[in-house]
Structure formats: structure tokens, C-alpha cells
Scaffold this motif. Structure first.
Motif, short mmCIF file in Angstrom:
data_model
loop_
_atom_site.label_atom_id
_atom_site.label_comp_id
_atom_site.label_asym_id
_atom_site.label_seq_id
_atom_site.Cartn_x
_atom_site.Cartn_y
_atom_site.Cartn_z
N PHE B 154 0.83 -1.20 0.00
CA PHE B 154 0.00 0.00 0.00
C PHE B 154 0.87 1.26 0.00
CE2 PHE B 154 -1.88 3.30 2.72
CZ PHE B 154 -3.00 3.62 1.97
N PHE B 155 1.84 1.28 0.90
CA PHE B 155 2.72 2.44 0.96
C PHE B 155 3.55 2.59 -0.31
CE2 PHE B 155 1.70 2.21 5.44
CZ PHE B 155 1.63 3.53 5.79
N ILE B 230 12.87 -3.50 -1.00
CA ILE B 230 12.67 -3.30 0.44
C ILE B 230 11.34 -3.89 0.90
CG2 ILE B 230 14.08 -1.25 0.54
CD1 ILE B 230 11.60 0.43 0.54
N PHE B 231 10.64 -4.48 -0.05
CA PHE B 231 9.33 -5.02 0.27
C PHE B 231 9.41 -6.06 1.39
CE2 PHE B 231 5.40 -7.34 -0.96
CZ PHE B 231 4.56 -6.27 -0.79
N MET B 232 10.48 -6.83 1.35
CA MET B 232 10.59 -7.92 2.30
C MET B 232 11.18 -7.47 3.64
SD MET B 232 9.33 -10.15 0.36
CE MET B 232 9.60 -11.76 1.05
N GLU B 233 11.59 -6.26 3.71
CA GLU B 233 12.18 -5.78 4.96
C GLU B 233 11.09 -5.55 6.00
OE1 GLU B 233 14.60 -2.37 4.41
OE2 GLU B 233 15.76 -3.32 2.83
N SER B 234 11.47 -5.70 7.24
CA SER B 234 10.45 -5.53 8.27
C SER B 234 10.68 -4.30 9.13
CB SER B 234 10.40 -6.77 9.15
OG SER B 234 11.68 -6.98 9.69
N ALA B 235 11.79 -3.63 8.91
CA ALA B 235 12.10 -2.51 9.79
C ALA B 235 11.11 -1.37 9.62
CB ALA B 235 13.51 -2.01 9.49
N PRO B 236 10.86 -0.64 10.71
CA PRO B 236 9.98 0.52 10.60
C PRO B 236 10.55 1.56 9.64
CG PRO B 236 10.55 0.04 12.88
CD PRO B 236 11.36 -0.88 12.05
N LEU B 237 11.84 1.40 9.37
CA LEU B 237 12.52 2.31 8.45
C LEU B 237 11.81 2.34 7.10
CD1 LEU B 237 15.07 3.78 9.32
CD2 LEU B 237 16.38 2.23 7.87
N PHE B 238 11.25 1.22 6.72
CA PHE B 238 10.55 1.15 5.46
C PHE B 238 9.42 2.17 5.40
CE2 PHE B 238 6.67 -0.20 3.42
CZ PHE B 238 7.09 -0.28 2.10
N TYR B 239 8.64 2.21 6.47
CA TYR B 239 7.49 3.13 6.49
C TYR B 239 7.97 4.57 6.50
CZ TYR B 239 4.91 -1.10 7.42
OH TYR B 239 4.39 -2.34 7.31
N VAL B 240 9.03 4.81 7.28
CA VAL B 240 9.57 6.18 7.34
C VAL B 240 10.01 6.59 5.94
CG1 VAL B 240 11.43 7.60 8.27
CG2 VAL B 240 10.30 5.90 9.72
N TYR B 241 10.73 5.68 5.30
CA TYR B 241 11.22 5.98 3.96
C TYR B 241 10.07 6.20 2.98
CZ TYR B 241 12.60 4.91 -0.75
OH TYR B 241 12.75 4.96 -2.10
N ALA B 242 9.12 5.28 3.00
CA ALA B 242 8.01 5.36 2.04
C ALA B 242 7.23 6.65 2.23
CB ALA B 242 7.09 4.15 2.20
N ILE B 243 6.97 6.99 3.49
CA ILE B 243 6.20 8.21 3.75
C ILE B 243 7.03 9.43 3.36
CG2 ILE B 243 5.19 9.63 5.59
CD1 ILE B 243 4.47 6.90 6.97
N ALA B 244 8.31 9.40 3.71
CA ALA B 244 9.17 10.55 3.37
C ALA B 244 9.22 10.77 1.86
CB ALA B 244 10.58 10.32 3.92
N MET B 245 9.38 9.68 1.12
CA MET B 245 9.45 9.82 -0.34
C MET B 245 8.11 10.30 -0.91
SD MET B 245 12.52 9.36 -0.85
CE MET B 245 12.42 9.82 -2.55
N THR B 246 7.03 9.80 -0.32
CA THR B 246 5.70 10.24 -0.77
C THR B 246 5.56 11.75 -0.57
OG1 THR B 246 4.79 8.09 -0.21
CG2 THR B 246 3.22 9.88 -0.45
N VAL B 247 6.03 12.21 0.58
CA VAL B 247 5.95 13.65 0.87
C VAL B 247 6.81 14.43 -0.13
CG1 VAL B 247 6.54 15.43 2.56
CG2 VAL B 247 5.39 13.34 3.30
N VAL B 248 8.01 13.91 -0.40
CA VAL B 248 8.91 14.61 -1.34
C VAL B 248 8.27 14.67 -2.73
CG1 VAL B 248 11.12 14.42 -2.57
CG2 VAL B 248 11.03 14.07 -0.10
N PHE B 249 7.75 13.55 -3.19
CA PHE B 249 7.14 13.53 -4.53
C PHE B 249 5.92 14.44 -4.59
CE2 PHE B 249 8.93 8.99 -4.88
CZ PHE B 249 10.09 9.47 -5.46
N THR B 250 5.15 14.44 -3.50
CA THR B 250 3.96 15.30 -3.47
C THR B 250 4.39 16.77 -3.50
OG1 THR B 250 2.87 13.60 -2.15
CG2 THR B 250 1.79 15.73 -2.25
#
Lengths: 297, 755
Positions: B154-155, B230-250
Motif C-alpha cells: 500500500f505504501f 525493500i518489500f521484504m524488509e520488516s524494519a519501521p525504516l521502510f514506512y519512514v522511507y516510504a512516507i518521506a518519499m511520498t511527501v517529497v514527490f507530493t
């Protein structure tokens, strides 16, 4: 009231509007005339808040237009294309305008529709070019906005429909006090419908006046002189065109009837006939002066 | 409609949602058929009776779910395209931009209408998946995370969609709006992957997990590829990264949205800088592709550099001419074009060489300091450790001393590889390109910051010297006990609805293996404690003078296993429902463990039953050779059915050799080709070729020269991708010798058949 002051607009390195200044008082039918690429559609898009102003000022009722909801809700702009609505039915088209214009009048729409009797549930793609135009125009008029901007309003309409549409627009002006600006190449329609017009060429305003004044300011004189005259023989008036054909001379000149007659009679003409010009002729002669005459062909 | 209720923003939002109605419908269908169906199909696989629910049902459901997941990914690309039509279609722009709504309001609604139609159904499907999982707990590690994978998906999709929106806002025509979002993703992927290829491979080997570690700024703006990696990674870092990139792209999309001018609609790009940026990215991608394909910069061999540059010049010229014509319908000024071309070419060449010469700007040489490492893992293929499998043992160490050993070994590996790279790699690879065998070292660090660093190095065997590394690793208590700790992992430990089973694999009696089943957690803990105590006491890595009593395969039983697989370790049991978690060699000194096993029904002994190990119709695969002071003392073998044998006497060796070495192919390398059950298997022993093996037997007084005739209707052997003509000829010659009536010789893509 619509006011444009020294409006300049360029696309890349191309100057589209070069210091356009004009005023359209409320309740007027205003015609935008001009050669192809003169900037007519650009002015309408600026007035509709589609394009952002680069230089100069454009005000409607004293306010800027771009990003101004208060002003834009009073404007309905119909461009010269119908392709964007081809997948709509007339019913959907009506709902589209109804969705965005709080002043949309269902009653008016029904009234206008009853005149044209267009099919409500057929897609516009099945309509003829003229029918599409009618559909969009009645929706625009039913929006009951204070300002209606129409690009090539009569494009594709048959003579009967032109009259009907014109009458609809006149009704809108009477009923709602609407100000209508239309651009058209069909000068006859503009002449019949508009009370004021502006002629544009190369991004500049050639004239912007009431049509009566325009019509009265340019005259055709049919006369005959003992010797064929040239432009320079009439320094008192502005000659747009002079043509000697045998012993008959045709002169297109700017000025009042009295000024022109006085200037011509100085050269002892055998006769002088003053003939009124149509807007078409005025357009052609004005353009000719600007070198837009196709003589090179 | 009255004025009070009239709201232009709401009207526009409704209009936009209407525009993407079809996308919403398709997204709903795909969302429901996606992850919920996937988890359902896996549940059917795991829970249902095999006789009733078989692959005829499972496979189509699984396929449909995968197609639907792809479908909703496609929706995340299509929906913004439709929702933002007015940004690249002039007639639609006139209608939308003249509406009484501000640019900011329009932007927010455009973004929402580009994302919500697929995001909401997708998010709901994540919830449904989680609910299904909560009602029907899955059995396996992979399975229990599907709802989490869905959430990550989803992210990723949101991130992907916002990048596409940012690109679309910079496009002025339909074709560009369709192609450039795809193009940008592909190109960024290309640059990233090929950049990694150039730098790491060119230096010391290729990192198979480069996408998550390498060239981070570039990689991290590559949503599709990065999402996958990074799909298979479980670290919360994934969400931080995904959200950060979404914000940057937006944010980029917003800036573009505000800066773009309606009058530029109809042009290729609405910004002047877009074209040179796009052309440079595309051109660089092609240059990198060219360099990677032709590999002319590899091996520090710059002799082909003039050809490389010439070809790069031509490729770049063609690409830029195409872009120029597409964009301007002509060459827009020869001088201007020339300058642009030279700058792009210079940039491309500089980047390629910078990557190659600096080994990826030093990243290939990067080793984190032990003080910042939380845990570390090292696995080596072709080099047996005492635990785990050949490629990854998944043993993670946490202690300072063990981590330090790994970082030191990491440095050692790089030094060896670089030295080899500089001195002999080119020469040897040119001479014998396919005969060099490598060991692949996988090193994986989790840093205290949460960041992960992984590297894989392929090192030629003739270069690698371990210098006692594994012995030293084994001497750390941390390393020895991790195999037990792995068994304490809550993922297995908490599986309470089924018995855990431990199999002692040996052939010490009529039975091939014994099985101890632990019904309760307490019993399970008892065994782990015993094992821990024995492992703590055992510091004799590689120095055992005794034959093991067997190998403990630790796993658990589950019902109706259709297609069970496990990521840590999978042992091809095949005929029952036993899944293996770990394999631990037991010696007589492991008294605690043996006692517990005895208590629960398994009593291993060292009595041998070679008849069982080497049956008439079964030939065991040689698994390991043990040495003591350069003398052969014990061999272990295993068969596919879980049986094993330990051979300690000369007769036993001879018996074993008669099965294993009766047909073998001598090659220049260390591979042994044994005929087992009608199949030529390539087995790798660092220490023994067949001749070495026979020599070793001779040293302990076992004479072996009995290569008996093999009886079979056919034999089959495979060749790998690195086709070895000499090997093929050797095997072919042996086949001709063995089979007098060879009737058919058939070659398929990678296998030879003799009949």
C-alpha cells in the motif's frame, strides 16, 4: 466591468499580446475580431482565469481574476472545441454545468432546450457539429453568470440556428444583465449581435469602439476625377485604400462623411457617392493597411 | 441547489471521482481478489484436506490473486493519468481551469482523486487480509506476514503514484504523460542497477542485494525497484522511507503544479528544463546499459576504451537526435544541440568512469565499524560451516567478539579480492573463463541505527584463504549457541497447536531414523536447554576425532503439507510432513542432549548398519569428509530419505567407495562426478577429488581399484550454464565406455540423456 490595461503575454519567445488595453462595460455584447493568431482566444482565456497574467492588469469588477473564486463563479467560458464533451449526453453536460455554477437555472435550461429540442440522453458524439455547439451554448446561458465568454460562438451553426442562438444570448443580456464577449470570424454575426468590438492583429488592438462608431468612421467613396488621383492627393483624411478603374475611383477612407466629402470635392469630382461599408469590408481594408491582404499571392 | 449548500470544492471533488469511476470499480475488484484471495488460497493450501482441496483449486486461486495484485498496481499508474487529464489536454484544461476553484484546492482534489480510488480499496483489502489471518493463524513464517506485506505494498503504491503525479504535472501532452512516468521508473532502475554492476562487480564481485544498500540517494528515488527490494524488509525504516518519499514527490508535484502555465499545455514539457533533464537521464541510462552489456571497462582493462567511447558517442547521438525530433519536430539549433550533446556525453563518461574507478564511490569497500553494528551474519557457499546450509546459515551473532571477527573477515575478503583483481583476474579469466570456481560470501549487518548493510562477494577459491576464521567463529559462544537460539525463535516456539518433532538421523539400527516428538513447550525447552549446555561445552570445531552419533534434524510436524518450504532451511524430506529448522551434528560428548532424546524415545548409538546405508538399489550421496591429522577417519553420507551413515573402518570406506567412486570423471578442478542412482551428480569437496579419495583410502590401508559395471537403462547428467567442453567430453567418453549399446544421444538445453 472588464478592464484590460497594457496587457502583455508571451509564449516562449512569441509575443501573443502586446500592450492590449480595452474596456468592456457591463451589459454589453462585445465582439473580438482579428486575424488568425491575433490573440482573441488568449484574451478570453486570460479573462476566464485560465492563463496567468504576465504584464499589465486585467480586472473584472475591479478585482483580479486568476485564482479568484469570487470572480470566476461569475464567468462561464466556452472554448471553440466541443471534443472534451463528446462522451457526455446533454443531460450529463447540463449536470456538469449545474455542478459548478450555483446560478445555474434548470428552468432556463428547460426553456432553451424546448426551443432546440436536442436529444437529452444521446451522447454528444452522435450530434452534428452545430448541435454540439447548440448544446454547449444553452448550458452556458443556463448558467446565468454575469459574464459569458464564447470563443467562435457561431461556428457550425446554420443560419436559422444562428438567429435562435443570438436571440437566446440577447435574452440572457436582458434577463440577467449578462455581459457577453464573443470572438468570431463571422463578422456579419458580430455586426448584428455586438454593440462594441475590438479588432486585434499581431497581439495589438487596432481599434476598440462601439460598432456604430466603427461603421461610421470608415466610408467608401465612389467618384470620378478628370485625372486619376493618388493617396497623397488627400492629405486631410486617412485613405485606407484607393483604386482607379477607368474613369471611376473608389476610395476607402477614415473620417466623418463631411470631412471625406470636403477632401474629395477639392479635386472637382464629376460625382461623389458615399457608400456605407460592411464590417467585413472594414476588416479587410484595416487588415490590408497592416499588410494582411494576401497581395503577395 | 441553494447557495448555502453549494460548495465548489465538493463539486469538483465529486466531478473528479466521477472521472475515475471505472478505475475505482476495477480497483475494488482487484483489491478484493488480491491479497485476501492470496491469503485464502494459502489457507486452503495449509488447512484443507489435501484430498479435497488440491492444486486444481489452489493454483488458479493463487494465480488470480497475483494477477489482481498486478492489476491494482496498474491502477496506481492509470488512475492519476485519468484524474489529471486536464494537465495535458488543452480542451479539458479550458474547462477545468476556468472553474471557480483555486489552484490549491484543485491540487488537493487532484491528488486525492488520483490516489483514493485505488488506495482505499487496497487499504480495505489489507484489513480483510489481516482479519482472515487473525481468524485462521498461518503455520509458516512467510504466510503470517501477508497482511504486513500488503500494507507495505500500500505504501509503495502511494509512493509510486505520487512520483507519477509529479512527472505528469511536468508533461504537456498525452504521449509524454503516459510514457515518462514509466520511462522514469525504468531509467532510474537502469541507472541504479547498472551503476551497481559497474562499481561493485568491477571491483570485487556483485552484490545481489545492492538495491537496498547502494548509491542510496539514487536508489531511494526509484520507487518500483526499491519497493521490490525493500518489500521484504520488516524494519519501521521502510514506512519512514516510504512516507518521506511520498511527501517529497507530493511536494515536487505541488511545485510543478503551481509553476506550470496553462499556455504550455500541448507542448512536450511544460518546463524548459524538463527536456534536457529527460534527455540526459535517458541517454545516461543507455550509456550505462551499453557499458554493462559490452563490459569493456571490466577487469581494469582499458585497452578497449576507445571503442567504448566511440560506441557511446554514436548511441548518445542517436538517442538525442530522436529526443530532439520528438520534442521539437526538428533539430533545434545545431550549435545548441552540439553543446547539449557534448555536455551529456561528458557527464555520461564521467559517471561511468567514476563508478568504475572508485568502486562505486567507495561503497564496495565499506565495512561498518563494529561499534555501530547491532548484529552480523556471515555465510559462505562451498565452505562448510558446522551448521546450516551451504549458502546461508542464517546464524546471526550479537556479541562484540563475534562481530569483530566478521568485520575483520570482511576486510580480509575485500583485500583478497582487490589483490586478485589487480594482479591476476584478467589474465586467468581470459585463459579459462569457466573453470574458476568461486565461493560466495554473504555478509549482512544490522546497524544500531536500524540500517542494514548486506554484501555478497564472489571470490575465486584459489584465492581464498580462511586463516582460521571459522574455527575462531566457532570458538565464540555466541556463534555456537545461535543455532539453539534460532530454535527459540518465537515464530516456531509459539506454534502450540502441533507437536514439535526432532529426528535423529542415523542408520544405527534397522530404522533409518528415530523420531522424538515433543508434545509440550516444556519438553521442547528441556531439549533446547540440554543442547545449549552441550554446545557451550563443545569447542572442538573441526577437530573431532570421533564419528558423530548422528545428526539432529530439528523441525516440526504439520498436517497436510502440500508444498511446504521454509526460508531458513529446507530439507527435501519429500515423502512426509516433516519440515526442518536446523541440522545439528551430535557427538557422544553431547550427553545432555542424548539423554533428553532418549527420554522421549530416541536412543542413538554408534552401531553401524552399512547394509541399510548402502542398499542394493540406493546409493548414498557423500555429504562430508572428516579428517584428522590428514588421515581419513570418518565419512558421513546421507540419502534422500533422511538416512545417514558414518563410515569409520577400512572395509566401510571400501564399501562406500564402491558405490561412490566407481565411476568418476577426473577434472582439473575439485569437482567429483559420481554416478548415483542413474544420475551424474556434481559434488564438491574441497579436499578430495576421486583420485584423492582413493589415495586417501590407500593411506589408511584400504586398496580400492574396483570400479564395477554400472547397470542402468539410462543415465542422465546436467551441465550448468558455464558450459565446460572438457568436462562434457570426459563424461561423454565415460558414457561411451560404459554403455556399449548407446542408442540415443539427445541434447536439450542443459541436460544430456543417454539411453
Amino acid at each position: 466591468m472588464i478592464e484590460l490595461k497594457d496587457v502583455k503575454l508571451s509564449f516562449d519567445e512569441n509575443v501573443i499580446l502586446d500592450g492590449v488595453t480595452m474596456t468592456v462595460p457591463d451589459g454589453r455584447a462585445f465582439g473580438l475580431l482579428g486575424s488568425n493568431g491575433a490573440g482573441k482566444s488568449t484574451i478570453l482565456r486570460l479573462l476566464s482565469g485560465i492563463y496567468q497574467l504576465q504584464e499589465g492588469s486585467i480586472k473584472i469588477d475591479g478585482e483580479d481574476i486568476y485564482d479568484n473564486v469570487k470572480i470566476k463563479e461569475q464567468i462561464c467560458f466556452i472554448n471553440d472545441e466541443t471534443i472534451q464533451f463528446t462522451n457526455y449526453t446533454l443531460k450529463q453536460l447540463k449536470n456538469y454545468y449545474k455542478r459548478f455554477y450555483r446560478t445555474f437555472s434548470e428552468e432556463k435550461f428547460v426553456k432553451l432546450h424546448s426551443v432546440l429540442n436536442l436529444p437529452m440522453n444521446k451522447k454528444l458524439s452522435t450530434f452534428s457539429k452545430g448541435m454540439k455547439r447548440q448544446a454547449i451554448v444553452i448550458c452556458a446561458i443556463a448558467c446565468c453568470t454575469k459574464y459569458i465568454f464564447l470563443d467562435e460562438a457561431f461556428d457550425g451553426l446554420d443560419p436559422t440556428m444562428r438567429i435562435i442562438v443570438k436571440n437566446m444570448m440577447i435574452d440572457a443580456m436582458i434577463d440577467n444583465g449578462a455581459t457577453i464577449i464573443l470572438s468570431s470570424h463571422n463578422l456579419k454575426e458580430v455586426q448584428e449581435f455586438c454593440d462594441t468590438a475590438a479588432l486585434l492583429h499581431g497581439g495589438k488592438i487596432i481599434f476598440c469602439r462601439e460598432l456604430d462608431s466603427v461603421m461610421g468612421s470608415i466610408r467608401k467613396v465612389q467618384t470620378s476625377f478628370p485625372t486619376a488621383p493618388s493617396k497623397e492627393d488627400f492629405p486631410e483624411i486617412e485613405i485606407l485604400h484607393i483604386e482607379n478603374s477607368g474613369s471611376v475611383t473608389n476610395i476607402i477612407a477614415k473620417g466623418t462623411e463631411e470631412e471625406i466629402r470636403a477632401s474629395v470635392e477639392k479635386h472637382n469630382p464629376r460625382f461623389v457617392d458615399m457608400i456605407p461599408l460592411t464590417l467585413d469590408e472594414i476588416f479587410i481594408y484595416e487588415m490590408e493597411v497592416l499588410g494582411y491582404d494576401g497581395k503577395d499571392l | 441547489m441553494t447557495e448555502k449548500t453549494f460548495n465548489y470544492t465538493r463539486s469538483y471533488f465529486g466531478f473528479q471521482l466521477g472521472r475515475v469511476k471505472l478505475c475505482t470499480i476495477f480497483s475494488c475488484i482487484f483489491a478484493i481478489l488480491g491479497f485476501p484471495l492470496l491469503v485464502t488460497s494459502l489457507l486452503l493450501d495449509q488447512y484443507a484436506d489435501f484430498e479435497v482441496i488440491n492444486n486444481d483449486i489452489y493454483a488458479p486461486l493463487f494465480a488470480l490473486s497475483v494477477i489482481s495484485i498486478i492489476g491494482i498496481c496498474a491502477m496506481s499508474y492509470i488512475t492519476p493519468l485519468i484524474s489529471l487529464k486536464h494537465l495535458y489536454t488543452k480542451t479539458k484544461a479550458d474547462n477545468i481551469l476556468s472553474l471557480p476553484i483555486t489552484g490549491n484546492q484543485r491540487f488537493v482534489i487532484d491528488i486525492l482523486s488520483s490516489i483514493l480510488p485505488f488506495a482505499v480499496p487496497f487499504l480495505i483489502s489489507c484489513g480483510i487480509t489481516a482479519i482472515i489471518e487473525s481468524f485462521f493463524p498461518p503455520f509458516s513464517y512467510d504466510f503470517e506476514n501477508i497482511s504486513m506485506y500488503a500494507l507495505k505494498g500500500f505504501f509503495c503504491l502511494i509512493m509510486f503514484a505520487t512520483l507519477n503525479i509529479a512527472v505528469i504535472t511536468a508533461c504537456g501532452r498525452v504521449a509524454e504523460a503516459i510514457l515518462y512516468p514509466i520511462g522514469l521508473n525504468i531509467v532510474l532502475f537502469g541507472i541504479t542497477a547498472l551503476g551497481c554492476y559497474l562499481s561493485i562487480y568491477d571491483c570485487v564481485g556483485i552484490s545481489d542485494t545492492y538495491t537496498e544498500v547502494f548509491l542510496s540517494p539514487v536508489v531511494r528515488i526509484w520507487p518500483i525497484g526499491n519497493a521490490i527490494s525493500i518489500f521484504m524488509e520488516s524494519a519501521p525504516l521502510f514506512y519512514v522511507y516510504a512516507i518521506a518519499m511520498t511527501v517529497v514527490f507530493t511536494a515536487l508535484a505541488y511545485i510543478s503544479y503551481k509553476k506550470r502555465r496553462a499556455e504550455n499545455i500541448g507542448k512536450t514539457f511544460v518546463f524548459k528544463f524538463s527536456y534536457p533533464v529527460a534527455s540526459t537521464i535517458v541517454a545516461l541510462a543507455f550509456i550505462l546499459l551499453y557499458v554493462a552489456i559490452f563490459d569493456l571497462i571490466n577487469y581494469n582493462d582499458y585497452s578497449g576504451i576507445s571503442i567504448t567511447i566511440t560506441v557511446m558517442c554514436v548511441i548518445l547521438l542517436i538517442i538525442m537526435l530522436i529526443l530532439e525530433v520528438v520534442n521539437y519536430k526538428k533539430i533545434n539549433g545545431i550549435l545548441k544541440f552540439g553543446v547539449k550533446y557534448i555536455l551529456t556525453l561528458g557527464g555520461g563518461i564521467a559517471i561511468c568512469f567514476a563508478l568504475a574507478i572508485t568502486d562505486g564511490f567507495g561503497i564496495a569497500h565499506y565495512i561498518p565499524s563494529p561499534s555501530v553494528i547491532e548484529s552480523a551474519e556471515i555465510s559462505v557457499n562451498h565452505y562448510n560451516s558446522d551448521y546450516g546450509r551451504s549458502t546461508r546459515n542464517y546464524i546471526t551473532v550479537y556479541s562484540e567478539d563475534a562481530i569483530k571477527l566478521i568485520t575483520d573477515e570482511h576486510k580480509h575478503i575485500i583485500d583478497m579480492a582487490v589483490e586478485f583483481d589487480e594482479t591476476g583476474r584478467h589474465e586467468t579469466t581470459e585463459l579459462e573463463p569457466y573453470t574458476h570456481k568461486t565461493s560466495d560470501f554473504y555478509i549482512y549487518y544490522t546497524l544500531k541505527s536500524g540500517r542494514r548493510v548486506s554484501r555478497t562477494y564472489y571470490i575465486y577459491d584459489e584465492v581464498y584463504e580462511s586463516e582460521g576464521f571459522w574455527e575462531n567463529m566457532y570458538s565464540t559462544e555466541d556463534y555456537r549457541l545461535q543455532s539453539v537460539n534460532a530454535l527459540r525463535d518465537h515464530r516456531y516456539y509459539n506454534i502450540t497447536d502441533m507437536p514439535k518433532a526432532f529426528r535423529l538421523m542415523n542408520t544405527h539400527s534397522d530404522k533409518r531414523y528415530f523420531e522424538a516428538v515433543f508434545e509440550t513447550d516444556e519438553q521442547y525447552k528441556e531439549l533446547l536447554s540440554a543442547l545449549e549446555a552441550d554446545l557451550k561445552a563443545d569447542l572442538s570445531y573441526g577437530r573431532h576425532n570421533e564419528a558423530p552419533v548422528g545428526n539432529l534434524l530439528v523441525g516440526y510436524l504439520h498436517r497436510n503439507a502440500l508444498d511446504y518450504s521454509y526460508s531458513i532451511s529446507y530439507y527435501g524430506i519429500g515423502d512426509d510432513d516433516f519440515a526442518q529448522l536446523a541440522r545439528i551434528t551430535l557427538y557422544e560428548s553431547y550427553t545432555n542432549t542424548l539423554t533428553v532424546l532418549g527420554k522421549y524415545g530416541t536412543v542413538p548409538t554408534k552401531e553401524q548398519n552399512l547394509d541399510d546405508a548402502v542398499g542394493d538399489d540406493e546409493i548414498f550421496m557423500l555429504y562430508r569428509i572428516k579428517k584428522n591429522d590428514e588421515s581419513l577417519t570418518a565419512l558421513e553420507s546421507y540419502n534422500d530419505y533422511g538416512g545417514s551413515a558414518v563410515f569409520v573402518t577400512g572395509e566401510e570406506f571400501q564399501e562406500l567407495a564402491s558405490h561412490h567412486v566407481k565411476y568418476s570423471v577426473k577434472t582439473d578442478d575439485e569437482y567429483v562426478y559420481c554416478l548415483t542412482r542413474g544420475m551424474w551428480d556434481r559434488l564438491h569437496y574441497r579436499n578430495y577429488s576421486p583420485d584423492d579419495f582413493i589415495d586417501a583410502l590407500a593411506e589408511i590401508g584400504v586398496q580400492y581399484d574396483n570400479r564395477s559395471t554400472f547397470q542402468s537403462d539410462y543415465i542422465y547428467y546436467t551441465i550448468d550454464n558455464n558450459y565446460d567442453q572438457k568436462l562434457h567430453e570426459s563424461v561423454n567418453g565415460m558414457c561411451n565406455e560404459l554403455f556399449d549399446t548407446r542408442t540415443v544421444f539427445e541434447y536439450t538445453e542443459n541436460a544430456y540423456y543417454y539411453q
